[in-house]
Every structure is written in structure tokens, then in C-alpha cells.
Design an enzyme around this catalytic site. Structure first.
Site, PDB file in Angstrom:
ATOM      1  N   ASP B 414      42.949 -28.967  53.460  1.00  0.00           N
ATOM      2  CA  ASP B 414      42.192 -30.026  52.806  1.00  0.00           C
ATOM      3  C   ASP B 414      42.982 -31.325  52.712  1.00  0.00           C
ATOM      4  O   ASP B 414      42.671 -32.190  51.928  1.00  0.00           O
ATOM      5  CB  ASP B 414      41.775 -29.576  51.404  1.00  0.00           C
ATOM      6  CG  ASP B 414      42.967 -29.442  50.491  1.00  0.00           C
ATOM      7  OD1 ASP B 414      44.037 -29.075  50.985  1.00  0.00           O
ATOM      8  OD2 ASP B 414      42.828 -29.722  49.293  1.00  0.00           O
ATOM      9  N   GLU B 415      44.019 -31.430  53.511  1.00  0.00           N
ATOM     10  CA  GLU B 415      44.911 -32.565  53.322  1.00  0.00           C
ATOM     11  C   GLU B 415      45.481 -32.980  54.661  1.00  0.00           C
ATOM     12  O   GLU B 415      45.885 -32.138  55.449  1.00  0.00           O
ATOM     13  CB  GLU B 415      46.040 -32.120  52.389  1.00  0.00           C
ATOM     14  CG  GLU B 415      46.900 -33.212  51.857  1.00  0.00           C
ATOM     15  CD  GLU B 415      48.027 -32.652  50.994  1.00  0.00           C
ATOM     16  OE1 GLU B 415      47.960 -31.456  50.636  1.00  0.00           O
ATOM     17  OE2 GLU B 415      48.953 -33.396  50.703  1.00  0.00           O
TER      18      GLU B 415
END
Lengths: 201, 898
Positions: B414-415
Site C-alpha cells: 500500500d505504499e
């Protein structure tokens, strides 16, 4: 145990025993014949009983060597009551570090054995004053289990080892002969002499 | 056999069609297999299933529900019990006229004395969930239906994941089926043959790291296959203009180093993905965890939490005080404070993976234990993990960004960091508009909010994101940097953990601003050269590390530290075999071979309680790590297994004490796939691709939907970012996925594998030079020896030099030395006598008495010949010492001529 070592050692001991017999003049020198061994002249006894005794001893020695339990062989010149007067000692010692390829053709080994024979001849001048009725014996330094094992072997059945009596007289002096190695064993040879020994020279 | 099975199934299906007395559609999508005697009997069940839309298999298929009244013990041991259901499930469902939750009818729910872990992945939220789905993906149902039909033809297998797209009119039931597929698992220990697969299906850390590694690989693959043309640019540009027309942002945004680095991070990722299906929970404090929370469990015998926590604490304190160099009587706060016993309401030791901002407001933090969190926030709602959802959203996120640029450094699922410098130039739009547009697009496609931070380097971007959260954007421009950094807490810097921050706090520094006072030298003095230099840069907002777009895998590993409880060594060995197989399959997945095999063991510490505080956890342990290096790099499963077992045996550890086992392969080399393309290899790869096929479809559908959603999308123009080949490479399997570390190395924009080539070249060079060097060294030695020999005769005249040479000389030469000594005409010195005596004694000890005999007699003869009174004591001394040695070694004296 290196089979080669046993063969070479037994052969060498045979030559050594006969030579000692000759040089110590235990028997009259006429019963010896000359042979060529290690490229030098050696002497060999012709008397069947003497040879039988020596051969049987050598057989026992060979068997004992195979078990890796033989530490020392002594050739003692004795008087009539079998009290040792002088001893030729052969100490066997296994070497921890041994390079298999070092003396692969045993050239150096043969040189050493020859040197021993010549050395024996050179020191022989010093011990020819034995009485005429002297005898000899061969002692094996080993453990009891080997003794039992040897006694139970069919071809050695009629020639068992006999335990030596307590040594009456402790030897006092050592005259070194030579230290050399056969394969992975080193053999230390020297003569043990009793205390009041004086050379006849 | 296959033909037979197929025929039976065909008969069954045609039977339904003929009967036309289908009463209901309760069991749509449910297939059963009857094992053994049941009431009602197998035949009756077959009929019932036919009547109510279900499928009956005469031979068991992997996704069947097993209907049984009882099972023999061997079967119980060897099969996954998650789907063994009592026949009442069928009859009750029919009488209720709806599909009941099969979990209530599990046959072996309580067969094991161990309590449950609550692994239920989704709660039923029926229609609502579907509505959300529908909103986010306005599907052109017909088109999709056709697509799916094609896939069906290809595979002839039923694609469960896409079911709701195929039959829009029956979504609620389809979802039901989907939900009930996510099974509840009975807790197993590692002695169980099915343990590993079950473990990896439920381990959150495994999924997270697997996804992270997966996306790093995904970016690698995308970069390798892309021609770096981005047809989506135009469309995106026009969209940005349409948005930004109204509020024209004229403020010129300038970043440090004239680079624009963007950091994207989803806001409390797990929660927001979970909330997509549960809008009723929005605005409430929500946490993602395995536990349901607040349900005390029976206290297990042997658990002594207090002792164990104290051990943890002591260890931590020891570490900290070592780092700070102060006494160990400090007090620290840890997350295990205030955890009560298991039978208490607040005793849960289930970790919170992620919590919503509402929960964070009450002090709940990620990584907290459920018990402690419940104390802070009693109305905390828990939602289970939804690993499929995470994967789906993450793929959407990555696909969205990769439409526009491939200058991406994947950090986790998610990054990511994105270098927008080039992109913004080509698009010719302002950063502000770009950020707004990209966030909008992500939000629209995934249904999850995200935050973006912009800065001149990765550190700035990351800190900016923190500022931007939640659901915002922040631009750390060059004029803001100094002021911004001044107030940043040191703990917020990446790489600054508890140890460093405690140390800095003890020095009186809490913020970056105050740390800026310290010079580089003093920082390095306190923290070490590397960390010091890094912090010196970081507290000024500098970051020298460029983004790395291509990552190289450094190790492959599999580690299990949960549920390891063996009764005997055999079980341990069996487990090692399985774990080796797991590592092996991962190595194949990444097409690598490795040289170094490391076995990591966690063994219960001596003073730790027998039963762990966390159920089936590893407790307080002593870690052991042993490795062997192989001659050649390998990925042979037999070699790995053999090595691992032999290492394990050597440790001689009681298997009952083991709490964790891991296998790691390092010193990797990639396989040249062309060389080892044997039939077996082919078999493996084709199998893997089959497994991943449905995943592939899933993501691909999403991409398509995304593009549909754009509205203006001209599909033919858009290069589909996911071709099957790529998917094979990343292989997002469920069962044998990626775990382990992928450390990035700086390779820059260049593709391929430059590192290995370099290394090889250098080693070969090293070898050559070593060889040459070795030769020259040998030469030198020879030369030295010769020179010594040459010098000896001259030096022999000087006593001091001659005597030390005794031992190194061949013994024949000793006589020469001695002769020189005697002839030197000087008075004998005690030290020389001592040397000679020592030499002779050494000869006696090594039984070289023949030489001693010659030497002693030689000495005696020479000294007698000299007729010098000064030398007589020498002779006496030598003879006496030699005789002593002789007596010690031989028990007899040496014969010495008079």
C-alpha cells in the site's frame, strides 16, 4: 596395519637375528653362509633347529604385528641358564602423521636397513667376548590377549608364547644403533648392556 | 478415470435439466461429496442437491464440502477438517429455505481439545456489500459476461472469484457462497501434515511481506516489458485540466534538488479495504485483527504471563541500557504492560494490524494487543483480515500509477515512492493538480482513501505524507523544508527506532531541530559512523539514497514461529521436509539457486514458562542460527532437506522445546532458465501458471473496469498493463507465496542483471591475481631459504648466531656448529650450554638417541682433546643432563665411551 610394513619388518628382523647370531659368535661361524641382502653381504645360519626357532618366532611376530599390539621385540644373548647378558632391542612406534607418498618405493627404507646391517658389523667388534656355551632368546612385548590369540592360531599352535620370568638383572646402559621408519612405523634399535659391562677392546 | 468422473458429472447435470422439478436455488455453487454412511443417505442427498440447485460429486473435488456423520481417525488426521459438514446442514438449509452457515454444522469443530482461532474472514453482509461493489465498478455486464465465457471455454473450470459478475441477478446468493468459502480453521500444531498450508493461508505477516515482495517484482516486470510509452498520459492530462480549470493554481511549487518525489500511502489500508464491504462501520473505531475481542478464553495450564513478560522486558531493558550505557534499573513502557491473564476480558494477545482514525483518536495504535486496545476503547469493532481484498486493491493502486510512469519504487502493498519529475514535465501540469487527480483516481478505483506527500527526496516525501494524513496531500517545498524539519520528532525518521531515539533523548534531543546543533563528528561518536552520518543528513531533510526502481532479490526463506509444538524428533524432521519444500517452491518461483543454507531455530529459553502467553506463540526464546555453505548453488529440494536436517541434528535440541523454525537461502544466483528447461521444470511452471490463472483474471477484470470507468477510455489504445506472462512471473499464488526479504540494491534505470556479472568478473580476476601472488610469495620464500644457507657458514663463526640455529638445522650440521664453537677459542657461555642441552634433551625425547649418542661422544672427545679446564664443566653438564633425560624416557643411561 600396512601389509607391506609387516613383510618388510619380518624380513628385516630375520636378517637382523641371523646377523646378530653371527657377529655375537654364539655359534661357530662355520655354520653360517653368506647371502646378499640390501645390496650388502649378510650372514645366515644353516642349522635347521636354530632356523626353525627363528622362523617360528618370526611367524608369531608377523601375526602380532598385524594386530598392531606389538610394542617391542628383544633379541637377548643369554648364558646357559638363560639369563640375558646383552639385549638387542627393536622398538615399534606408530607415527601419527604419515605421508603415504613420501617413500613410496621404499628406497630410503632399504638404505636405512642396509645402514643397520653395516652398523651392526661395525659395533660387533665390541661384543665378541661371550662364553662358548651362550645361548639366545627372542622376547615379544605385547599383551595377554595377543598371546591367547596367537596360541589359538592353527599354524602357531605348537609354538606358544611363554611368559618371561621376572627380569633378574635390570639393564643399565644403552648403546643406540639406529632409528628409522618403515612406512608408518618408526623402529628404534639399540643395545641394552648390563651394568658392569666392559668392552673387550 | 477422468473420463468416468466427467461422465458422472455430466449425468448429474443432465439429470437436473430433465427433472425440471428444481424446487429452489439454495445450493447454487455448492458442491458436496459424501464420505461414508449418512442420514439421509448419499443417494437421497444427491437428489436433494439436484432439486435445490447444488452439485453432487461422486468423486471428491478440492472445493467440495464433505458430508459425513463420522470419520475414521486416519482420515481425520490427514484431511483439512474445515469443510467436513454434518448432513443436517443440507436438510436444515432446505427446511429454512436458505443456505445456512455451514460453520454451525462442522463435524469436527471440537474434536481437538484446543480452542479456536477466529479466522473467519468476512461476515455476511449480503446485499450491502454487493451494492458497494456495483457502485465502484459500473460494469458493463454483458461485455464482461462474454469475456468470462471465453475464459470458461479455455479453462473449463469454474471461476469462483468472478461469479458475481457472471450472474448479476443472483448476486446475493453468489456472495453468500463466496463468503462461506472462506473457512474457519481448526487450530493445528506444526505436527499436523496440513499445518504449513493452513499457516500461510492465515498468517498476516506472511501475506503482507508476500505482497510487498510481489509488487517489487511486479514493478521489475513492468519495467522490463514496457517500452516506456504511456498512452494514458493524454487522457489523464485532459482530465486534470477539466478539474483544475476552476481553481487555477498559480503558486509556483519548487522542490529541493529540482526533483519531485511522490510518496503514496493508503490510509489505514487494512481497515479501509475491510470497510468497503461494511459501510455501516464507517465512522466507528475499527480494528483489523484475528481476535473477535472481549471474549475471555479458558486459561490454559502452564501459562505464566507475568514471568514471560518480565523476561521480555528484561531483554528489552538490557538492550536499551547497553545502547545507552546506563544502569539497568530503568523503567520502560512496552505493549505488554497491562495485559492481564487469558481468562480476563482484556487478556487477548491478538495483535491489531491496523485501526481506523476514530480508534487512533482514542489512543489505539497499530501493533497493540487487542486486550490493551479494548481497555482504551471498549466499543472497538473488529473486522477480520481480507487478504484477497488487499491484493485486489493493491493491484489496482499499482496499475493506476504504472499507467503514467514506471519510475516506481515499491515499498509494500500500500505504499510506494514515485519519481514524478519526468512525468510532470511531459504532462506539463502543476504538482497540485496532479496530486489531486491521482488521488481522486485511486479513491474512485479502489474505494479507499490515500494520502500523498511530495518532496525533493524520499525522506521529505515520506514525512510530507505523514503530514498529509488522513486523506490529504502535502507539498514539502524547498522553502518549507527547514521549518518543517525543525519540528519533526526524531522517532518519525525512518531508521530511528526505540534504541536510537532513547539514546538521543538521553542526550537531550527529541526533535530534528535540536539535533541539527550537533556536529557530524559528535553524532558519529555517539551513534557510530554510518548511523551518525545518516542521521546528520536526515535531520536536515536530506536523503542521499536515490529511488531504486529495480530490486534484486537477496534471499529466499520460509519461517514459521507459530504453532511449533513437536512431540518427537520424527515430527520435527517431517516439518523440516515440508518447510524445505516450501522454500524450494519459492526458489523455483523466483528462478534462483542459492549457495548458503541457514537454519533458524527458536528454542524456549530455560527460564521461560512451558506454555506461552500467546496461544501457540513462540514465547520467550533463544534464537539459534546455523548455516552451511554448499560447493555449488542449488535449488534441489533433496539437498536442501538433507542439509537442513543435518544442521538440525547437530544442534541436538529437544524437539519439545522448539518454538520456531525457519529456512533461509542466501547467496543467490538466478537460473538461466534456458539452460535448465527440462521437462520437469516445464511441468512445474505450467502448473504454477494454471494456479495463478484465476488470480490473473481477477486483476485483469479490474483493470478493464478501471478503464471503463474512465469513461473516455478507448480500449484499443490502452495497453493492457497485465499480460499473462507477467503474471506468471509474479505468480500471486495463495498457497506457496513469497516470504522473505527483498533488499533493494541501487541499479538505477538500467535493466538486466549487472550485479552478478560484475561479481563474477571480479572474482575471476581475484583468483588469477591470487594465483600469481601466491606464486611470487613462494618464489620469495625459496630465495630466502637459499640466502640463509649461504650465509650460515659465515655466521657460524659468531656463537650467538650459531646456537639458535641448532634446531632448524639438519643434525649433521650441528657437529659443524659445535666444532666452530669449540674452535672459537672463547670461554663457554652458560646460555650456549643451555641451548645445546635443550637440543640434546629434545632429541632424547623424540627418541633420536642414535644421533644423541654420536653428538655426546663427539662433544666428549672434542673437549678431552682441548685439554682446557674451562670446558670440562660443560662436558659434565651436558652428559649429566642427557643421562637424566635418558633415564626419564628409557629408564636406562646412555652408553658413553670413556
Amino acid at each position: 596395519m600396512d601389509a607391506c610394513f609387516v613383510d618388510v619388518t619380518v624380513e628385516f628382523l630375520a636378517v637382523a637375528f641371523h646377523s646378530i647370531l653371527y657377529y655375537a659368535s654364539i655359534y661357530p661361524r662355520v655354520i653360517f653362509e653368506t647371502r646378499k641382502k640390501y645390496s650388502v653381504v649378510v650372514y645366515r645360519c644353516l642349522h635347521p633347529d636354530v632356523n626353525l626357532y627363528i622362523d617360528r618366532c618370526l611367524k608369531s611376530i608377523a601375526e602380532a604385528l598385524k594386530t598392531d599390539e606389538l610394542h617391542r621385540v628383544e633379541f637377548a644373548v643369554t648364558d646357559t641358564s638363560f639369563t640375558p647378558g646383552i639385549k638387542f632391542v627393536f622398538d615399534f612406534e606408530r607415527m601419527a602423521a604419515y605421508d603415504d607418498t613420501a617413500d613410496a618405493y621404499l628406497v630410503r627404507c632399504e638404505q636405512n636397513l642396509r645402514a643397520f646391517c653395516l652398523l651392526l658389523a661395525s659395533v660387533s667388534q665390541k661384543f665378541n667376548g661371550f662364553p662358548a656355551d651362550s645361548s639366545f632368546g627372542i622376547y615379544l612385548y605385547t599383551n595377554e590377549s595377543i598371546e591367547v590369540a596367537l596360541a589359538s592360531m592353527p599354524h602357531l599352535e605348537d609354538f606358544p608364547l611363554i611368559e618371561a620370568e621376572e627380569e633378574v638383572e635390570e639393564m643399565d646402559n644403552i648403546m643406540p644403533l639406529r632409528r628409522f621408519s618403515i612406512r608408518n612405523y618408526s623402529i628404534d634399535t639399540y643395545i641394552e648392556l648390563p651394568k658392569p659391562w666392559t668392552f673387550c677392546s | 478415470m477422468h473420463a468416468k468422473i466427467a461422465k458422472l458429472e455430466q449425468q448429474f447435470c443432465s439429470g437436473i435439466g430433465k427433472a425440471e422439478n428444481q424446487l429452489s436455488n439454495i445450493f447454487n455453487g455448492v458442491s458436496i461429496y459424501v464420505n461414508g454412511f449418512t442420514v439421509p443417505s448419499a443417494d437421497e442427498l444427491k437428489e436433494l442437491m439436484a432439486k435445490h440447485g447444488g452439485i453432487y460429486h461422486t468423486y471428491q473435488r478440492s472445493d467440495d464440502y464433505i458430508i459425513a456423520s463420522n470419520l475414521p481417525d486416519t482420515k481425520v488426521k490427514n484431511m483439512s477438517l474445515a469443510k467436513v459438514v454434518k448432513p443436517e446442514w443440507i436438510t436444515d438449509s432446505i427446511s429454512a429455505n436458505r443456505l445456512l452457515d455451514f460453520k454451525d454444522y462442522l463435524l469436527y469443530r471440537n474434536s481437538r481439545t484446543q480452542p479456536w482461532l477466529n479466522f473467519n474472514q468476512k461476515k455476511r453482509s449480503d446485499v450491502l456489500e454487493h451494492r458497494i461493489h456495483k457502485n465502484y465498478h459500473t460494469i458493463d455486464a454483458n461485455k464482461d459476461y462474454q469475456r468470462k465465457e471465453e475464459f470458461k471455454d479455455k479453462e473449463s473450470s469454474f471461476i469462483m472469484c468472478n461469479e458475481n459478475f457472471i450472474e448479476p441477478q443472483q448476486q446475493s446468493t453468489a456472495l453468500n457462497v463466496n463468503d462461506s468459502k472462506k473457512t474457519q480453521a481448526v487450530t493445528k500444531s506444526a505436527a499436523d501434515p496440513n499445518f504449513i498450508s493452513e499457516f500461510y493461508n492465515n498468517s498476516r505477516l506472511h501475506h503482507i511481506s508476500q505482497l510487498g515482495a510481489c509488487f517489487k517484482q511486479y514493478v521489475n516486470d513492468l519495467r522490463e516489458e514496457s517500452n516506456f510509452e504511456f498512452p494514458a498520459h493524454d487522457e489523464f492530462k485532459s482530465k486534470i485540466f477539466s478539474i483544475s480549470n476552476t481553481k487555477k493554481n498559480t503558486s509556483n511549487i519548487v522542490f529541493q534538488d529540482s526533483r519531485v518525489i511522490m510518496h503514496i500511502d493508503m490510509d489505514c489500508f487494512f481497515v479501509s479495504v475491510g470497510l468497503r464491504n461494511k459501510p455501516e462501520l464507517r465512522g466507528k473505531p475499527v480494528a483489523v485483527t484475528h481476535s473477535k475481542g472481549g471474549q475471555p478464553r479458558l486459561k490454559r495450564p502452564g501459562v505464566d504471563r507475568e514471568t514471560e513478560f518480565n523476561l521480555y522486558k528484561q531483554k528489552q531493558i538490557k538492550k536499551l541500557s547497553k545502547a545507552m550505557g546506563i544502569a539497568e534499573d530503568m523503567k520502560i513502557e512496552t505493549r505488554i504492560d497491562n495485559i492481564t491473564d487469558e481468562d480476563d476480558k482484556y487478556g487477548s494477545m491478538s495483535e491489531i494490524a491496523s485501526c481506523s482514525y476514530e480508534a487512533r483518536a482514542k489512543g489505539v495504535k497499530n501493533g497493540m494487543f487487542m486486550g490493551a486496545a479494548l481497555k482504551l476503547c471498549p466499543d472497538l469493532q473488529t473486522i477480520p483480515y481480507d487478504f484477497e481484498g488487499y491484493k485486489e486493491v493493491a493491484y489496482t493502486l499499482y496499475n493506476t500509477i504504472s499507467q503514467y510512469t514506471l519510475d516506481i519504487e515499491a515499498v509494500s502493498c500500500d505504499e510506494m515512492y514515485v519519481d514524478c519529475t519526468e512525468l510532470l514535465k511531459t504532462l506539463n501540469v502543476s504538482v497540485h493538480d496532479f496530486a489531486f487527480a491521482i488521488r481522486d483516481e485511486i479513491k474512485r478505483k479502489t474505494g479507499c482513501p490515500c494520502s500523498t506527500g511530495f518532496g525533493g527526496n524520499r525522506l521529505q516525501a515520506r514525512l510530507a505524507t505523514k503530514q498529509a494524513k488522513p486523506n490529504g496531500q502535502f507539498f514539502l517545498t524547498s522553502d518549507l523544508v527547514d521549518e518543517f524539519m525543525y519540528n519533526i520528532n526524531l522517532r518519525e525518521l525512518p531508521g530511528v527506532g526505540r534504541q536510537i531515539s532513547t539514546k538521543l533523548e538521553s542526550l537531550g534531543h527529541i526533535t530534528c531541530g535540536s539535533l541539527q546543533i550537533l556536529s557530524l563528528a559528535s553524532l558519529q561518536h555517539h551513534l557510530g559512523i554510518k548511523v551518525g552520518a545518516q542521521l546528520y543528513d536526515q535531520c536536515r531533510g536530506c536523503d542521499t539514497h536515490p529511488l531504486t526502481f529495480h530490486t534484486v532479490r537477496k534471499s529466499v526463506s520460509a519461517e514459521v514461529n507459530y504453532g511449533i509444538r513437536f512431540d518427537n524428533y520424527k515430527q520435527c524432521e517431517e516439518f523440516l521436509k515440508q518447510l524445505s519444500a516450501e522454500v524450494h517452491s519459492r526458489m523455483q518461483q523466483f528462478k534462483v539457486v542459492g549457495k548458503c543454507i541457514t537454519l533458524k531455530l527458536m528454542v524456549r529459553a530455560k527460564d521461560a514458562p512451558l506454555e506461552t502467553a500467546k496461544f501457540m506463540g513462540h514465547g520467550f526464546c533463544d534464537p539459534i542460527s546455523k548455516s552451511t555453505t554448499l560447493q555449488n548453488a542449488t535449488n534441489d529440494i533433496n539437498i536442501i532437506t538433507k542439509e537442513v536436517i543435518s544442521i538440525c541434528k547437530k544442534q541436538n535440541i529437544d524437539p519439545k522445546e522448539m518454538r520456531g523454525i525457519g529456512i533461509q537461502i542466501t547467496k543467490l544466483d538466478s537460473i538461466n532458465s534456458k539452460q535448465v528447461r527440462g521437462p520437469i521444470n516445464k511441468f512445474f511452471t505450467s502448473k504454477a501458471s494454471l494456479k495463478t490463472e484465476d488470480q490473473l483474471n481477477n486483476t485483469e477484470t479490474f483493470c478493464n473496469i478501471d478503464q471503463n470507468n474512465l469513461g473516455t477510455g478507448d480500449r484499443k489504445n490502452i495497453k493492457n498493463p497485465s499480460t499473462p506472462k507477467k503474471h506468471n512471473a509474479i505468480s500471486p499464488e495463495i498457497k506457496s507465496p513469497v516470504l522473505g526479504t527483498v533488499k533493494s540494491s541501487i541499479v538505477g534505470k538500467r535493466r538486466g542483471r549487472p550485479r552478478f556479472v560484475k561479481a563474477e568478473a571480479s572474482t575471476s580476476q581475484n583468483l588469477m591475481s591470487k594465483f600469481l601472488q601466491g606464486k611470487s610469495v613462494a618464489n620469495e620464500i625459496c630465495v630466502k631459504k637459499e640466502s640463509i644457507k649461504e650465509q650460515m657458514p659465515e655466521e657460524a663463526l659468531v656463537e650467538k648466531v650459531t646456537t639458535p640455529g641448532l634446531l632448524s638445522l639438519p643434525w649433521e650440521n650441528v657437529r659443524e656448529l659445535l666444532r666452530a664453537w669449540f674452535d672459537s677459542g672463547q670461554s663457554p657461555k652458560p646460555c650456549d650450554v643451555e641451548l645445546i642441552v635443550a637440543y640434546l634433551k629434545g632429541m632424547v625425547t623424540s627418541k633420536n638417541i642414535d644421533k644423541v649418542y654420536i653428538l655426546v661422544n663427539f662433544i666428549k672427545r672434542r673437549i678431552h682433546g682441548m685439554k682446557n679446564d674451562m670446558w670440562n664443566p660443560v662436558e659434565k653438564c651436558v652428559v649429566e643432563e642427557v643421562q637424566n633425560a635418558m633415564l626419564a624416557v628409557y629408564g636406562k643411561k646412555l652408553l658413553i665411551n670413556n
